[in-house]
Design an enzyme around this catalytic site. Structure first.
Site, PDB file in Angstrom:
ATOM      1  N   CYS A  24      -5.466  -3.609   2.365  1.00  0.00           N
ATOM      2  CA  CYS A  24      -5.370  -3.535   3.838  1.00  0.00           C
ATOM      3  C   CYS A  24      -6.722  -3.611   4.562  1.00  0.00           C
ATOM      4  O   CYS A  24      -7.272  -4.685   4.714  1.00  0.00           O
ATOM      5  CB  CYS A  24      -4.604  -2.282   4.230  1.00  0.00           C
TER       6      CYS A  24
ATOM      7  N   GLU B 299       0.843  -1.194   0.000  1.00  0.00           N
ATOM      8  CA  GLU B 299       0.000   0.000   0.000  1.00  0.00           C
ATOM      9  C   GLU B 299       0.886   1.255   0.000  1.00  0.00           C
ATOM     10  O   GLU B 299       1.840   1.356   0.761  1.00  0.00           O
ATOM     11  CB  GLU B 299      -0.857  -0.021   1.277  1.00  0.00           C
TER      12      GLU B 299
ATOM     13  N   LYS C  50      -9.308   1.688  -2.622  1.00  0.00           N
ATOM     14  CA  LYS C  50      -9.645   1.120  -1.306  1.00  0.00           C
ATOM     15  C   LYS C  50     -11.040   1.558  -0.866  1.00  0.00           C
ATOM     16  O   LYS C  50     -11.389   2.737  -0.947  1.00  0.00           O
ATOM     17  CB  LYS C  50      -8.596   1.612  -0.316  1.00  0.00           C
TER      18      LYS C  50
END
Lengths: 577, 577
Positions: free
Chosen positions: A162, A44, A126
């Site tokens: 994540c 990330e 995300k």
């Protein structure tokens, strides 16, 4: 079943340094291509470093990140590595204002770019933005809305970032319909003690539920108060970890994974809202990927030691300090800090200063000198008596004001030497002290970095014992004098003072603090757990009254689930305890 | 058209002090009932104070707030004031886990309770949670989902909380179907220069669109780095403000509003998802409410002066400091700080210390003494030469290290006196200095509160001139020596030093800083606005490198749209400028 040769590139970027981060990615692409990798996954925000905080609100930063990605894609192709697919994390934007209605100030997505043959084939944005603990992602990012997969060889790879893995109702629900051959998670997941097991369990649950391996690639390195531990891994649906990167260092893991073909698993007639990014042909592989030596697993205390070392090393090096300076009192905190500094930077970059007063015991000086000798660091002694007395006399100070004066003159000495010689000053206070305000602001608290900020006193002792026993096991000199470990802790600001004159035993104190600070336990809860009511009441009062001091404290590496700093945000002016 | 007698209770609560906040509410209910008010609106979080930050994550805090509200409702009724409806802001929870899926750690709503006759009739839960600037509400609260109205007399009152008014797609869209007779907004809206007009425009837009008056009640008081300015008001659909509370002080505005009956406006057969809380009969009124004297409007500079004064006063008083101490250099920053302190606390609670060195000009001492005399504050002189030289000699310091040493000894003196005598130390640095790191950490930066933290140097001069001219207008002695305003600023750490040796003129510096910090402008943007490229580049570098110092700085009142502190969150370790 096709074999996917996957590279997990566990990198240590520098926040905002697009040039060096891109260079690092380009280099890893070359190494992975040499071994015929089909796909290289970077963590990330690997292009920009992480967390970028409010840099995400700057239009010029987003433009520079975009330009840097474009250039990087071209450079990788120019190197002859273009047919290998790269997954690169970066912020993208500014996004359309229509997507930003619930985020009036954020303008960027937290994205993963899919790069091949000199082009960006597509992005995943995300969806779950952590906004708790140390994270402010709802402040800084706009959530994505579309689940995304990469079609490569003849499999679909589910791509998430994540927090997407940690929340229910995440994008994996939509991706499940594709029956992906691999789940790929790119992460910026900071170290916390006990967190590795939680990650593994969660990864296993997803791999098992979707009947596909899960590849997890994490950042590594220190960034201000966070330490990213790396420890990237591939989890099979069975719960077996088939490959693993090292902890606390950069790594490039190249691993062959059997992936189910999407034709054999997904129903092509099924309507999904998944964005499928289709890649060009990828390199053909010859032979198997090279077997790696399994990284040694380590105890929790060793993990913490390594995390603290990495956090300190990266803070010093990324901020271009040649060396560090710290006061050596002969006590356990400064001994552990000095040992961490030597492990992080080498003895030639560490300076220890003994600053005895008229209240200092003989052993405070001999233990400090012994420590410096064991560590082979530069050591100097600066007695403070002649510096303190003119102030004490001129101002007429006594009692606590006079005690603080001694600590402040020591702070002036350390900062004077640091300014004169270019060192970073380390402040050696531990979490228990910071909690109850058992320190002198602008005195022993001076410094730019606090290695033990998130380490309770009882854990400081554990770390010291572990580090010494490790030295013994390696046939080296234990760095920390036994006397510094065994003697009763004291600030030595008045005759015969010890910490336990005014605090309960540290085992008791640390248990109360853990409950109050980490567990949000109430006074009643803590007393209910068996602690003395008057003691609990007193400790809670001390913790609350010290908030203003903590607010002015140096940063230090977070190793717990609740560190002081941006992890715990409370008013200074408050009437609730 | 019924007449609604509305009381806006502009209170100054203390964060976490449920007992005294409840007492304040109870008292205001009594005063409002004496004048036959139908409804008393208290500000956002008026029961707990605001912002409560991570106290919202503590279960025991939520329980105590709930118990306190229950008791308060009973107490109001016991006082004989129960038939008057009260709208009271507080956190409520823990809410059901099923509502918390997007908020894994928050557990409370930010709520308004409708209280009458000893009972809580219902709640509204804030839907738009600000998570930008200084606000972390997405971290700490769970958004509500249901628009809410109060039925009273025979009108419907649309009830919303603060940010609900500022965002599109807010609960007013649903409430519009009811054709409410009044829009009631309870607020915790901190002061920023120029913000009053924005609030008024927004209120007018809503009142006009819904053809109903809008009543806006705001908190007042200082809470750490925020200053709530009050300035509650009633906006008519025409854009006229029919009643207004004072700025920067508590107030109770009782005002009669003609409200349309809901039967005449709303279609009862219309299906809405609005939660309508129906009240019991309310007091009958006799005569009209008392006409108030219109609060005088004030200039922007006066508003800022008053905001800084209130922020300082409340920090000192709420944290129980008897007095403040600060260094007086003869310069403009310390002169303005001392004047603010006297306006905030009175001269008997302010101590000024002159700390001349061998580099101090004569005027630095005479101007400081003149200031102290004009302000009638205690004044003492502590020369530093004999305190600095033993350190300089023992450590062999020169150059910047020796300059910093002088500033640090001054810090040691102020903290020594503060510890000995119980004062809060004020640090006098201004925003321009903090921006470029033009201060000595642990030196002139020592202190618990920084009154000028968000005041650029050019505005410091404006404030000084305004304060002096106000004194003249009132026939008083101007507090600030003319020479402190007119002389070139200098840190006086070496012979003949002035700030402009190393910085551009402050008009230029402040313009560059405003663009870079507040506007997120890039280097190119700032140069494009006409600034010298080398200067801009140098200033940006200074700002970025000073982040670590700012992180350890004292809090101070926010008066701009972008203050240092939690308003601007950037990494220390960063490579982008």
């Amino acid at each position: 079943m096709p074999v996917l040769r996957l590279a997990l590139a566990q990198t240590n970027p520098r926040v905002g340094d697009l040039v060096s981060n891109a260079e690092k990615i380009r280099h890893a692409m070359g190494r992975a291509r040499e071994q015929d990798a089909h796909l290289v996954a970077f963590p990330e925000m690997s292009l920009t470093g992480y967390p970028i905080e409010d840099l995400a609100l700057r239009r010029d930063f987003l433009e520079r990140a975009h330009d840097s990605l474009t250039q990087l894609a071209a450079d990788i192709a120019a190197d002859g590595n273009g047919d290998t697919v790269a997954i690169i994390g970066l912020p993208t934007g500014p996004v359309s204002p229509t997507l930003r209605t619930t985020h009036p100030h954020a303008m960027a997505h937290n994205s993963a770019a899919v790069v091949q043959n000199g082009r960006v084939l597509g992005y995943y944005h995300k969806q779950h933005l952590p906004n708790y603990s140390v994270f402010d992602e709802y402040r800084n990012f706009v959530p994505g809305t579309r689940a995304t997969a990469i079609r490569l060889l003849d499999t679909d790879i589910a791509l998430i970032i994540c927090e997407d893995m940690w929340q229910e109702n995440g994008p994996l629900d939509a991706l499940d319909a594709l029956k992906p051959g691999l789940i790929l998670v790119i992460n910026g997941s900071p170290f916390e003690r006990d967190k590795t097991d939680v990650r593994h369990k969660l990864a296993h649950a997803h791999a098992n539920a979707m009947d596909a391996p899960l590849a997890y690639v994490n950042l590594v390195g220190g960034q201000d108060d966070l330490v990213f531990d790396g420890q990237s891994f591939v989890m099979l649906p069975s719960g077996t970890i088939s490959d693993r990167a090292v902890a606390f260092d950069e790594d490039l893991v190249i691993t062959d994974i059997n992936v189910a073909s999407h034709v054999s698993r997904a129903d092509h007639h099924l309507e999904t809202d998944v964005n499928v990014i289709v890649t060009d042909p990828v390199p053909s592989i010859s032979g198997s990927s090279v077997d790696r030596i399994e990284p040694a697993s380590m105890s929790e205390v060793e993990e913490i030691w390594r995390a603290l070392t990495l956090g300190l090393r990266d803070y010093v090096n990324k901020n271009n300090f040649p060396s560090v300076i710290l006061g050596l009192s002969g006590g356990i905190d400064s001994a552990v800090c000095a040992s961490l500094a030597v492990d992080a930077l080498g003895p030639e970059r560490v300076v220890g200063v003994s600053m005895p007063s008229k209240y200092s015991s003989d052993h405070s000086q001999t233990d400090a000198a012994d420590l410096a000798h064991r560590l082979s660091i530069r050591f100097q002694t600066e007695p403070i008596a002649n510096l303190v007395s003119p102030l004490e006399t001129q101002l007429g100070l006594d009692s606590v004001a006079a005690e603080n004066l001694q600590a402040r003159i020591r702070g002036v000495i350390l900062m004077g030497l640091a300014n004169q010689e270019g060192h970073l000053t380390l402040t050696t206070g531990n979490k228990s002290e910071l909690a109850v305000g058992y320190s002198t602001i602008y005195g022993d608290s001076v410094g730019g970095f606090a290695p033990l900020k998130d380490v309770p006193k009882t854990l400081v002792w554990e770390l010291a014992r572990w580090r010494n026993s490790r030295a013994v096991a390696l046939g080296e000199t234990p760095p920390i004098p036994e006397n510094s470990i065994s003697k009763p802790p004291s600030a030595e600001l008045r005759p015969d003072q010890t910490d336990q004159d005014s605090l309960p035993p540290y085992e008791v104190l640390d248990d109360i603090l853990e409950r109050y600070i980490s567990d949000h336990a109430s006074f009643g809860d803590i007393v209910g757990a068996g602690h003395d009511a008057a003691t609990v009441s007193r400790i809670i009062g001390l913790v609350n009254r010290a908030e203003w001091k903590r607010r002015q404290g140096a940063i230090g590496p977070k190793i717990s689930g609740m560190a002081f700093g941006r992890d715990r945000r409370l008013p200074i002016t408050a009437f609730f305890g």
